[in-house]
Design a protein around this motif. Structure first.
Motif, short mmCIF file in Angstrom:
data_model
loop_
_atom_site.label_atom_id
_atom_site.label_comp_id
_atom_site.label_asym_id
_atom_site.label_seq_id
_atom_site.Cartn_x
_atom_site.Cartn_y
_atom_site.Cartn_z
N ASP A 138 0.85 -1.19 0.00
CA ASP A 138 0.00 0.00 0.00
C ASP A 138 0.89 1.24 0.00
N GLU A 182 -5.02 -8.42 0.69
CA GLU A 182 -6.20 -7.92 1.40
C GLU A 182 -7.21 -9.04 1.60
N ALA A 183 -7.32 -9.92 0.61
CA ALA A 183 -8.24 -11.06 0.75
C ALA A 183 -7.82 -11.97 1.89
N PHE A 205 -5.56 -0.44 -5.84
CA PHE A 205 -6.68 -0.19 -4.92
C PHE A 205 -6.36 0.95 -3.98
N HIS A 206 -5.14 0.98 -3.46
CA HIS A 206 -4.78 2.02 -2.51
C HIS A 206 -4.58 3.36 -3.19
N SER A 262 -0.90 -6.84 -7.93
CA SER A 262 -1.84 -6.15 -7.06
C SER A 262 -1.77 -6.72 -5.66
N ASN A 263 -1.99 -5.87 -4.68
CA ASN A 263 -2.02 -6.33 -3.29
C ASN A 263 -3.41 -6.79 -2.87
N GLY A 264 -4.32 -6.88 -3.84
CA GLY A 264 -5.67 -7.33 -3.54
C GLY A 264 -5.73 -8.70 -2.89
N ASP A 312 -0.08 -0.61 -4.82
CA ASP A 312 -1.30 -1.29 -5.24
C ASP A 312 -2.34 -0.32 -5.81
#
Length: 437
Positions: free
Chosen positions: A241, A402-403, A264-265, A397-399, A262
């Protein structure tokens, strides 16, 4: 070959319970409340040998060893195994009396069978049940089952050894809140380190590599430096992130790896600046926080919706909001937010990278007065420019990290919280570490 029409009851029982796997033979059975009790003889091929001197001993007597086994038809099962004891014939041996080897049944001093430990691991790792539920199934205490799980998982990690980290090319890192009580290790936070190699290659799912107490650069750096040089040299990408500490740790410990911020961040950061801008304009124009009926407050969720997903009603609402001159700062910040989303959504990587580069360049400096939040966003994105744009080259991705964080939250919730970080780490690795059971 003809089959017997009426096999002996003992053979039937041994076959159904599969006690032959444990090296015992059933001789009797009874019910003790909810517990099924089986009396068994230990299968031996002769007198036992002394563990001290190796000589064959002389039969002395027998003792009963009680161990819990896997449940039968939903009820706890207890084995009471008759274990022969012998007298050592060697005069100079320190062992005078010894029991026959029953390690096939259970480990030395264990109160559960070997396959019972495997059952516990499968129930916790695959079926995702709680320790309390397994304890009820086995008719044992929570502490006993938890100790079995911890010991068995530690042995899995030990047997896997450094080879467990072989092939790791893409690493994800994020923080995670594991405890909400004062005085918890690491202030209640851990650094979650994951393997994203299979995800980036499109060949599998992410897996948890480890949990490190704290959420600092030192936590990440210490873990990386504790790995061998071969592992660090193999790491090509580190996804994270916007926390600068993880960036610094990765740069120091794996300098040849590419750090990726990432998407998302990045989008979340832009959305947060949009919210701050909306709240500031709301306060400046109306003198209070958002209330029902205020145009900006009513549009707060619509502003965060992707442009392509807006309904006609939502578009009309935004047009009404942007028609007011005092809302121009919100409109400009919203448009930058939408452009960032569109850049990441571009099908062509080069076009997406060029589009995001253009956004960063436009909001970096020289913005008119009144766009303070957008200017702050521009400075942040410019400072992490290489990390932000690296996504289009590596697609890391760091998704998935996070999952895994979400799965750990579910683990903690099902267990009604953890007090011991060691137990939490072991349970987390069993839950999300893709260990070979």
């Amino acid at each position: 070959m003809s089959q017997p029409t009426c096999p002996p009851a003992q053979i039937v029982a041994d076959t159904i319970i599969r006690t032959v796997e444990l090296g015992v033979r059933i001789t009797d059975a009874a019910l003790r409340g909810e517990v099924t009790v089986l009396w068994c003889d230990l299968l031996t091929d002769g007198p036992g040998t002394c563990p001290g001197c190796g000589l064959v001993g002389i039969y002395r007597d027998s003792v009963e060893r009680r161990v819990s086994d896997v449940p039968v038809v939903g009820h706890p099962l207890q084995l009471r195994v008759r274990v022969p004891r012998y007298r050592c014939v060697h005069g100079g041996c320190a062992r005078e009396i010894f029991a026959h080897d029953s390690s096939r049944l259970a480990r030395r001093g264990a109160s559960t069978t070997r396959r019972c430990a495997e059952y516990v691991l499968r129930r916790l790792a695959i079926d995702k049940v709680t320790v309390a539920a397994v304890a009820r199934e086995l008719g044992r205490s929570w502490d006993t089952v938890n100790n079995v799980a911890v010991t068995a998982t530690e042995q899995l990690l030990l047997s896997a050894g450094p080879a467990r980290l072989d092939g790791v090319r893409v690493v994800g890192v994020d923080e995670h809140k594991w405890a909400h009580v004062f005085g918890a290790d690491g202030d209640g936070f851990v650094t979650v380190i994951t393997d994203l190699t299979a995800v980036v290659a499109g060949q599998g799912r992410a897996r948890l590599l480890d949990l490190v107490p704290g959420r600092s650069a030192a936590a990440m750096r210490t873990w990386l430096e504790a790995r061998d040089q071969g592992f660090r040299d193999a790491v090509q990408v580190v996804a994270m992130d916007g926390f600068g500490g993880y960036k610094n740790a990765a740069t120091d410990a794996v300098p040849d790896a590419v750090t990726v911020m990432d998407p998302f961040h990045v989008v979340a950061l832009a959305g947060h600046k949009l919210d701050l801008c909306r709240q500031r304009i709301q306060q400046d124009t109306l003198g209070h926080r958002g209330r029902t009926g205020d145009p900006l407050y009513r549009a707060r969720r619509t502003l965060r919706t992707r442009l392509a997903l807006l309904t006609d009603k939502q578009r009309s609402r935004l047009e009404t909001v942007f028609a007011a001159d005092e809302h121009v700062a919100v409109e400009v910040t919203w448009w930058a937010y939408q452009q960032i989303i569109a850049a990441y959504a571009a099908a062509d990587r080069r076009r997406g990278k060029a589009a995001l580069t253009a956004v960063i360049d436009r909001i970096r400096s020289g913005l008119p007065a009144g766009l303070d939040e957008l200017a702050t966003l521009g400075r942040t994105l410019h400072r992490r420019r290489d990390d932000v744009l690296a996504y289009f080259e590596h697609r890391a991705s760091n998704g998935p990290t996070e999952a895994i964080n979400g799965r750990l939250e579910a683990l903690r919730r099902n267990a009604l919280g953890f007090r011991n970080l060691i137990n939490y780490r072991i349970r987390s690795l069993l839950h999300c570490g893709a260990l070979a059971l």
